[in-house]
Design a protein around this motif. Sequence first.
Motif, PDB file in Angstrom:
ATOM      1  N   GLU A   1       1.738   8.081  61.194  1.00  0.00           N
ATOM      2  CA  GLU A   1       0.308   8.289  61.403  1.00  0.00           C
ATOM      3  C   GLU A   1      -0.170   7.621  62.688  1.00  0.00           C
ATOM      4  OE1 GLU A   1      -1.009   4.782  58.251  1.00  0.00           O
ATOM      5  OE2 GLU A   1      -1.245   6.906  57.745  1.00  0.00           O
ATOM      6  N   LYS A   2      -1.190   8.187  63.246  1.00  0.00           N
ATOM      7  CA  LYS A   2      -1.739   7.677  64.495  1.00  0.00           C
ATOM      8  C   LYS A   2      -3.175   8.151  64.640  1.00  0.00           C
ATOM      9  CE  LYS A   2      -0.654   7.340  69.450  1.00  0.00           C
ATOM     10  NZ  LYS A   2       0.322   7.727  70.507  1.00  0.00           N
ATOM     11  N   GLU A   3      -4.012   7.328  65.254  1.00  0.00           N
ATOM     12  CA  GLU A   3      -5.381   7.757  65.541  1.00  0.00           C
ATOM     13  C   GLU A   3      -5.685   7.539  67.022  1.00  0.00           C
ATOM     14  OE1 GLU A   3      -8.191   3.889  64.475  1.00  0.00           O
ATOM     15  OE2 GLU A   3      -8.007   5.527  63.037  1.00  0.00           O
ATOM     16  N   TYR A   4      -6.534   8.390  67.535  1.00  0.00           N
ATOM     17  CA  TYR A   4      -6.882   8.364  68.956  1.00  0.00           C
ATOM     18  C   TYR A   4      -8.357   8.031  69.098  1.00  0.00           C
ATOM     19  CZ  TYR A   4      -2.400  10.696  69.465  1.00  0.00           C
ATOM     20  OH  TYR A   4      -1.054  10.995  69.418  1.00  0.00           O
ATOM     21  N   LYS A   5      -8.665   7.122  70.041  1.00  0.00           N
ATOM     22  CA  LYS A   5     -10.036   6.667  70.245  1.00  0.00           C
ATOM     23  C   LYS A   5     -10.440   6.790  71.709  1.00  0.00           C
ATOM     24  CE  LYS A   5     -10.035   3.221  66.516  1.00  0.00           C
ATOM     25  NZ  LYS A   5     -10.256   1.788  66.194  1.00  0.00           N
TER      26      LYS A   5
ATOM     27  N   LYS B   1      -9.514  11.816  67.034  1.00  0.00           N
ATOM     28  CA  LYS B   1      -8.528  12.553  66.252  1.00  0.00           C
ATOM     29  C   LYS B   1      -7.633  11.593  65.481  1.00  0.00           C
ATOM     30  CE  LYS B   1      -5.366  16.422  66.082  1.00  0.00           C
ATOM     31  NZ  LYS B   1      -4.812  17.619  66.735  1.00  0.00           N
ATOM     32  N   LYS B   2      -7.313  11.993  64.248  1.00  0.00           N
ATOM     33  CA  LYS B   2      -6.346  11.288  63.425  1.00  0.00           C
ATOM     34  C   LYS B   2      -5.252  12.271  63.019  1.00  0.00           C
ATOM     35  CE  LYS B   2      -9.174   7.711  61.196  1.00  0.00           C
ATOM     36  NZ  LYS B   2      -9.574   7.150  59.879  1.00  0.00           N
ATOM     37  N   ILE B   3      -4.020  11.791  63.039  1.00  0.00           N
ATOM     38  CA  ILE B   3      -2.919  12.637  62.602  1.00  0.00           C
ATOM     39  C   ILE B   3      -2.059  11.862  61.604  1.00  0.00           C
ATOM     40  CG2 ILE B   3      -2.891  13.995  64.721  1.00  0.00           C
ATOM     41  CD1 ILE B   3      -0.463  12.426  65.630  1.00  0.00           C
ATOM     42  N   SER B   4      -1.478  12.581  60.661  1.00  0.00           N
ATOM     43  CA  SER B   4      -0.663  11.954  59.625  1.00  0.00           C
ATOM     44  C   SER B   4       0.372  12.950  59.133  1.00  0.00           C
ATOM     45  CB  SER B   4      -1.561  11.498  58.463  1.00  0.00           C
ATOM     46  OG  SER B   4      -0.791  10.983  57.400  1.00  0.00           O
TER      47      SER B   4
ATOM     48  N   ASP C   1      -5.362  16.160  61.646  1.00  0.00           N
ATOM     49  CA  ASP C   1      -4.251  17.001  61.193  1.00  0.00           C
ATOM     50  C   ASP C   1      -3.428  16.141  60.244  1.00  0.00           C
ATOM     51  OD1 ASP C   1      -2.288  18.859  60.794  1.00  0.00           O
ATOM     52  OD2 ASP C   1      -1.985  19.314  62.914  1.00  0.00           O
ATOM     53  N   GLU C   2      -3.430  16.515  58.963  1.00  0.00           N
ATOM     54  CA  GLU C   2      -2.772  15.702  57.942  1.00  0.00           C
ATOM     55  C   GLU C   2      -1.772  16.547  57.163  1.00  0.00           C
ATOM     56  OE1 GLU C   2      -4.267  12.516  54.701  1.00  0.00           O
ATOM     57  OE2 GLU C   2      -4.912  14.579  54.335  1.00  0.00           O
ATOM     58  N   VAL C   3      -0.594  15.990  56.966  1.00  0.00           N
ATOM     59  CA  VAL C   3       0.448  16.647  56.190  1.00  0.00           C
ATOM     60  C   VAL C   3       0.876  15.724  55.061  1.00  0.00           C
ATOM     61  CG1 VAL C   3       2.801  17.564  56.201  1.00  0.00           C
ATOM     62  CG2 VAL C   3       1.293  17.994  58.150  1.00  0.00           C
ATOM     63  N   THR C   4       0.798  16.217  53.824  1.00  0.00           N
ATOM     64  CA  THR C   4       1.286  15.473  52.669  1.00  0.00           C
ATOM     65  C   THR C   4       2.556  16.147  52.155  1.00  0.00           C
ATOM     66  OG1 THR C   4      -0.107  16.763  51.162  1.00  0.00           O
ATOM     67  CG2 THR C   4      -1.018  14.699  52.022  1.00  0.00           C
ATOM     68  N   CYS C   5       3.311  15.425  51.349  1.00  0.00           N
ATOM     69  CA  CYS C   5       4.627  15.921  50.937  1.00  0.00           C
ATOM     70  C   CYS C   5       4.861  15.699  49.448  1.00  0.00           C
ATOM     71  CB  CYS C   5       5.707  15.192  51.744  1.00  0.00           C
ATOM     72  SG  CYS C   5       7.404  15.657  51.319  1.00  0.00           S
TER      73      CYS C   5
END
Length: 283
Positions: free
Chosen positions: A81-85, A93-96, A150-154
Amino acid sequence: FASMRRKEIAKKLGITILASMLAFPCMTPAICSADTKESVVVSAVKDEVSDTSSDQEAEDGKEQNSSQESKELNFTLKTYEKEYKTEEGRIYKKISFEYPVADGSSKAAKTLNQFYQKLLKKWKKSAVENLDEAKEMIQQTDSVDSYYADEVTCKITSHDENYISVMQSGYDYSMGAHGMPYRYTYVFDAKTGKKVSAATLLGMSKPQVNEKVRSLYLKKFDQAKKEDNLMFYPDRNDVKTTLNKMDFNDNKYYLKNGKLRFYADPYAVGPYAAGFIEVAVKL
């Protein structure tokens, strides 16, 4: 990676009705803050293969080691995961990305892990393609709760001595009325870690798989129409034409409860509200 192109649909939806959405809070699920730093979170996989849990660390980079006992391979779920500021510290934006990791040094574990490392690399490249757009859009609104994500769970949908079925559910949001859901689904041989085709699982040729699945969709369409269910688009010929263009051998299937489940993406043969429309074939 044709499925990642669905982000273009979400992008258009978001830009079209952005003006009406600025007053509303972000519709995306919460993601652990990384403060512009990359982090990896490790969580246990519960005994139920259809469920997962997240145990996130307060500090970036820390991991908890836990696993699920299984007949062939043990698994953990990891989350990149990462977030952009902006320079002012505002999130744009946040991505996971949550993915399975097989424990041990067996050939099957190494093969499966290499596959998901490559998938993660490709996903990260796609996830950051619209960073400039996200940053520009966020500066046009005063709402600090709205940002791209943009988030992806599994989850592991099936796991026995023969096969391992993994479903990753993604949601790409770009400040519109809603985001765009997508999936990555793969079935693996539990002994080798290699992908298994739908044709192999069903003992059919690839053309036979498509013929079987398309016929099941049309049968489902006819039943839905009979019941006045608005799951599909109204024109049967249009739905049939679309189905004939789809290749269901192309990782559009997963195993669950002894059935191979095929799916059509949102907007493919039905409206967004219908979600992923599925049909199933018993093994």
